[in-house]
Write a protein that holds these residues in place. Structure first.
Motif, PDB file in Angstrom:
ATOM      1  N   SER A 177       0.341  -1.057   0.322  1.00 23.41           N
ATOM      2  CA  SER A 177      -0.250   0.337  -0.038  1.00 23.41           C
ATOM      3  C   SER A 177       0.946   1.625  -0.126  1.00 23.41           C
ATOM      4  CB  SER A 177      -0.801   0.011   1.448  1.00 23.41           C
ATOM      5  OG  SER A 177      -1.807   1.143   1.365  1.00 23.41           O
ATOM      6  N   ASP A 178       2.311   1.749   0.711  1.00 22.20           N
ATOM      7  CA  ASP A 178       2.642   3.019   0.680  1.00 22.20           C
ATOM      8  C   ASP A 178       3.718   2.235  -0.006  1.00 22.20           C
ATOM      9  OD1 ASP A 178       1.152   2.962   3.283  1.00 22.20           O
ATOM     10  OD2 ASP A 178       2.289   2.194   4.589  1.00 22.20           O
ATOM     11  N   LEU A 179       4.237   1.611  -0.230  1.00 21.84           N
ATOM     12  CA  LEU A 179       5.200   1.634  -0.652  1.00 21.84           C
ATOM     13  C   LEU A 179       4.949   1.012  -2.693  1.00 21.84           C
ATOM     14  CD1 LEU A 179       8.511   0.911   1.047  1.00 21.84           C
ATOM     15  CD2 LEU A 179       7.434   2.590   0.839  1.00 21.84           C
ATOM     16  N   LYS A 180       4.522   0.358  -2.560  1.00 19.88           N
ATOM     17  CA  LYS A 180       3.960  -0.130  -3.727  1.00 19.88           C
ATOM     18  C   LYS A 180       4.646  -1.372  -5.215  1.00 19.88           C
ATOM     19  CE  LYS A 180       0.233   3.128  -3.764  1.00 19.88           C
ATOM     20  NZ  LYS A 180      -1.026   2.551  -3.762  1.00 19.88           N
ATOM     21  N   ARG A 181       5.616  -1.468  -3.710  1.00 20.55           N
ATOM     22  CA  ARG A 181       5.977  -2.905  -3.719  1.00 20.55           C
ATOM     23  C   ARG A 181       6.289  -4.458  -3.402  1.00 20.55           C
ATOM     24  NH1 ARG A 181      10.943  -3.428  -1.154  1.00 20.55           N
ATOM     25  NH2 ARG A 181      11.339  -1.209  -0.201  1.00 20.55           N
ATOM     26  N   CYS A 182       6.556  -5.613  -3.234  1.00 26.62           N
ATOM     27  CA  CYS A 182       5.909  -6.421  -2.343  1.00 26.62           C
ATOM     28  C   CYS A 182       7.643  -5.929  -1.606  1.00 26.62           C
ATOM     29  CB  CYS A 182       6.768  -7.978  -2.998  1.00 26.62           C
ATOM     30  SG  CYS A 182       4.978  -8.547  -3.950  1.00 26.62           S
ATOM     31  N   ALA A 183       7.155  -6.676   0.022  1.00 25.56           N
ATOM     32  CA  ALA A 183       8.674  -6.619   0.472  1.00 25.56           C
ATOM     33  C   ALA A 183      10.102  -7.097   0.541  1.00 25.56           C
ATOM     34  CB  ALA A 183       8.234  -6.978   2.481  1.00 25.56           C
ATOM     35  N   ASP A 184      10.865  -6.399   0.796  1.00 25.02           N
ATOM     36  CA  ASP A 184      12.434  -7.542   0.359  1.00 25.02           C
ATOM     37  C   ASP A 184      12.650  -8.489   2.104  1.00 25.02           C
ATOM     38  OD1 ASP A 184      13.811  -4.976   2.553  1.00 25.02           O
ATOM     39  OD2 ASP A 184      12.385  -4.275   1.008  1.00 25.02           O
ATOM     40  N   VAL A 185      13.097  -9.043   1.752  1.00 27.99           N
ATOM     41  CA  VAL A 185      12.965 -10.250   2.746  1.00 27.99           C
ATOM     42  C   VAL A 185      13.630  -9.403   4.523  1.00 27.99           C
ATOM     43  CG1 VAL A 185      13.815 -12.170   3.748  1.00 27.99           C
ATOM     44  CG2 VAL A 185      12.848 -12.310   1.739  1.00 27.99           C
ATOM     45  N   ASP A 186      15.109  -8.430   3.950  1.00 23.18           N
ATOM     46  CA  ASP A 186      16.020  -8.366   5.114  1.00 23.18           C
ATOM     47  C   ASP A 186      15.026  -7.426   5.785  1.00 23.18           C
ATOM     48  OD1 ASP A 186      18.664  -7.810   6.342  1.00 23.18           O
ATOM     49  OD2 ASP A 186      18.733  -5.920   5.508  1.00 23.18           O
ATOM     50  N   GLY A 187      14.657  -6.176   4.910  1.00 21.87           N
ATOM     51  CA  GLY A 187      13.173  -5.041   5.251  1.00 21.87           C
ATOM     52  C   GLY A 187      12.878  -5.284   6.133  1.00 21.87           C
ATOM     53  N   LEU A 188      12.117  -6.712   5.834  1.00 19.94           N
ATOM     54  CA  LEU A 188      10.712  -7.172   6.961  1.00 19.94           C
ATOM     55  C   LEU A 188      11.132  -6.975   7.690  1.00 19.94           C
ATOM     56  CD1 LEU A 188       7.623  -8.129   6.471  1.00 19.94           C
ATOM     57  CD2 LEU A 188       8.654 -10.635   5.617  1.00 19.94           C
ATOM     58  N   GLU A 189      11.720  -8.776   8.203  1.00 19.17           N
ATOM     59  CA  GLU A 189      12.164  -9.406   8.951  1.00 19.17           C
ATOM     60  C   GLU A 189      12.601  -8.174  10.459  1.00 19.17           C
ATOM     61  OE1 GLU A 189      11.737 -12.694   9.990  1.00 19.17           O
ATOM     62  OE2 GLU A 189      10.572 -12.577   7.802  1.00 19.17           O
ATOM     63  N   TRP A 190      13.525  -7.071   9.604  1.00 19.06           N
ATOM     64  CA  TRP A 190      13.312  -6.114  10.837  1.00 19.06           C
ATOM     65  C   TRP A 190      12.548  -5.025  11.094  1.00 19.06           C
ATOM     66  CZ3 TRP A 190      13.203  -1.248  11.538  1.00 19.06           C
ATOM     67  CH2 TRP A 190      14.161  -0.808  12.886  1.00 19.06           C
ATOM     68  N   TRP A 191      11.437  -5.080  10.680  1.00 23.06           N
ATOM     69  CA  TRP A 191      10.513  -4.697  10.824  1.00 23.06           C
ATOM     70  C   TRP A 191       9.703  -5.306  11.763  1.00 23.06           C
ATOM     71  CZ3 TRP A 191       9.807   0.154  10.942  1.00 23.06           C
ATOM     72  CH2 TRP A 191      10.289   1.787  10.312  1.00 23.06           C
ATOM     73  N   VAL A 192       9.427  -6.497  11.211  1.00 28.45           N
ATOM     74  CA  VAL A 192       9.173  -7.359  12.697  1.00 28.45           C
ATOM     75  C   VAL A 192       9.735  -8.042  13.446  1.00 28.45           C
ATOM     76  CG1 VAL A 192       8.438 -10.014  12.419  1.00 28.45           C
ATOM     77  CG2 VAL A 192       7.349  -9.001  10.219  1.00 28.45           C
ATOM     78  N   ALA A 193      10.629  -7.706  13.295  1.00 32.32           N
ATOM     79  CA  ALA A 193      11.311  -7.689  15.096  1.00 32.32           C
ATOM     80  C   ALA A 193      10.858  -6.728  15.913  1.00 32.32           C
ATOM     81  CB  ALA A 193      12.778  -8.070  15.141  1.00 32.32           C
ATOM     82  N   GLN A 194      11.160  -5.186  15.112  1.00 33.70           N
ATOM     83  CA  GLN A 194      10.234  -4.441  15.741  1.00 33.70           C
ATOM     84  C   GLN A 194       9.112  -4.385  15.974  1.00 33.70           C
ATOM     85  OE1 GLN A 194      13.826  -2.922  16.705  1.00 33.70           O
ATOM     86  NE2 GLN A 194      14.401  -4.178  15.049  1.00 33.70           N
ATOM     87  N   TYR A 195       8.737  -4.747  15.772  1.00 30.96           N
ATOM     88  CA  TYR A 195       7.027  -5.073  15.996  1.00 30.96           C
ATOM     89  C   TYR A 195       7.090  -6.568  17.680  1.00 30.96           C
ATOM     90  CZ  TYR A 195       1.808  -4.950  15.127  1.00 30.96           C
ATOM     91  OH  TYR A 195       1.120  -4.858  15.498  1.00 30.96           O
ATOM     92  N   ASN A 196       7.336  -6.368  17.165  1.00 31.35           N
ATOM     93  CA  ASN A 196       7.711  -7.693  18.293  1.00 31.35           C
ATOM     94  C   ASN A 196       7.587  -7.614  19.715  1.00 31.35           C
ATOM     95  OD1 ASN A 196       5.582  -9.359  16.835  1.00 31.35           O
ATOM     96  ND2 ASN A 196       7.362 -10.792  15.492  1.00 31.35           N
TER      97      ASN A 196
END
Length: 269
Positions: A177-196
């Protein structure tokens, strides 16, 4: 540490500091994925004989006495066939619309026989069917298009467009929705770690004034996206720098149907 004080982590920022993405992906073998119908049929441009066979091709005014011959007629010399075909935009990306040019090596062939050849080069997909008619190559039909490959093949970067884990699925939807692309694995895992781990966006601060954990994290995600977020929201498609990092200098990223085709790139005309 509050999350908005941390640097935006993704393949794009990692690329700036020389980090490599982890993961692998399969290259698609179906170049028709996400393709619209071609604008028109392929057009035969011509045939160029190899150096050893110059003077023995259909572009000459006369027949060479050394040309191999049998009862049916003159054979056709080896060389290179060229053809082209206009194509419409792939998944709405107008940079994939235009005329694609293909070429292929053609072997020497006896009269009346046909040869099927595949387009050469890493960036092209297509084939051509040629028939030898008394020493002259005749065009039967064919196709020419840009090859569709995975982002892994194009640049070595792994993108993910869906996940069974609810938290990762939520973040992937924010990328879409925000970047109009799928998530890169490295970035996704980093954000999920901060969130969790609740790194920032705490109830004690009313989630930094955003009222909820999700609203707080998403606001920080958008802010960290910088120009990529601004451009994507303005144009309605992936930012140019993000496209370059996902697909390289010669290929294009989908502008529509991203959730379905966002792990792929198509080479431009």
């Amino acid at each position: 540490m509050r999350i908005h004080s941390l640097a935006f982590r993704s393949v794009w920022s990692a690329a700036l500091v020389g980090a490599l993405l982890a993961g692998c992906g399969a290259e698609t073998g179906a170049n028709t994925e996400g393709l619209e119908s071609p604008e028109s049929e392929a057009v035969f441009e011509g045939f160029s004989p190899t150096a050893d066979n110059r003077g023995e091709s259909e572009i000459d005014s006369g027949q060479s006495p050394e040309r191999p011959v049998h009862s049916a007629g003159w054979s056709c010399s080896a060389g290179t066939a060229t053809w082209n075909q206009p194509q419409s935009a792939w998944n709405s990306n107008v940079n994939t619309q235009g005329t694609y040019f293909c070429s292929a090596s053609v072997p020497a062939t006896s009269d009346t026989f046909s040869v099927s050849v595949q387009a050469s080069g890493a960036e092209r997909s297509g084939s051509a069917l040629l028939r030898c008619n008394n020493g002259t190559w005749q065009w039967v039909g064919g196709s020419c298009d840009g090859k569709i490959v995975s982002t892994v093949s194009a640049t070595g970067n792994t993108l993910v467009c869906s996940h069974s884990d609810p938290v990762r699925s939520k973040w992937i939807n924010w990328y879409l929705s925000d970047l109009k692309r799928c998530a890169d694995v490295d970035g996704l895992e980093w954000w999920v770690a901060q969130y969790n781990s609740n790194n920032g966006c705490l109830p004690s601060t009313n989630y930094d004034g955003y009222g909820s954990k999700d609203a707080c994290f998403r606001a920080n995600f958008q802010r960290s996206g910088g120009n990529s977020f601004t451009e994507a929201q303005s144009t309605g498609h992936i930012a140019s720098l993000d496209e370059y990092l996902a697909c390289g200098p010669s290929a294009a990223y989908p502008w529509s149907n991203v959730a379905s085709f966002g792990t792929l790139c198509k080479y431009r005309p």
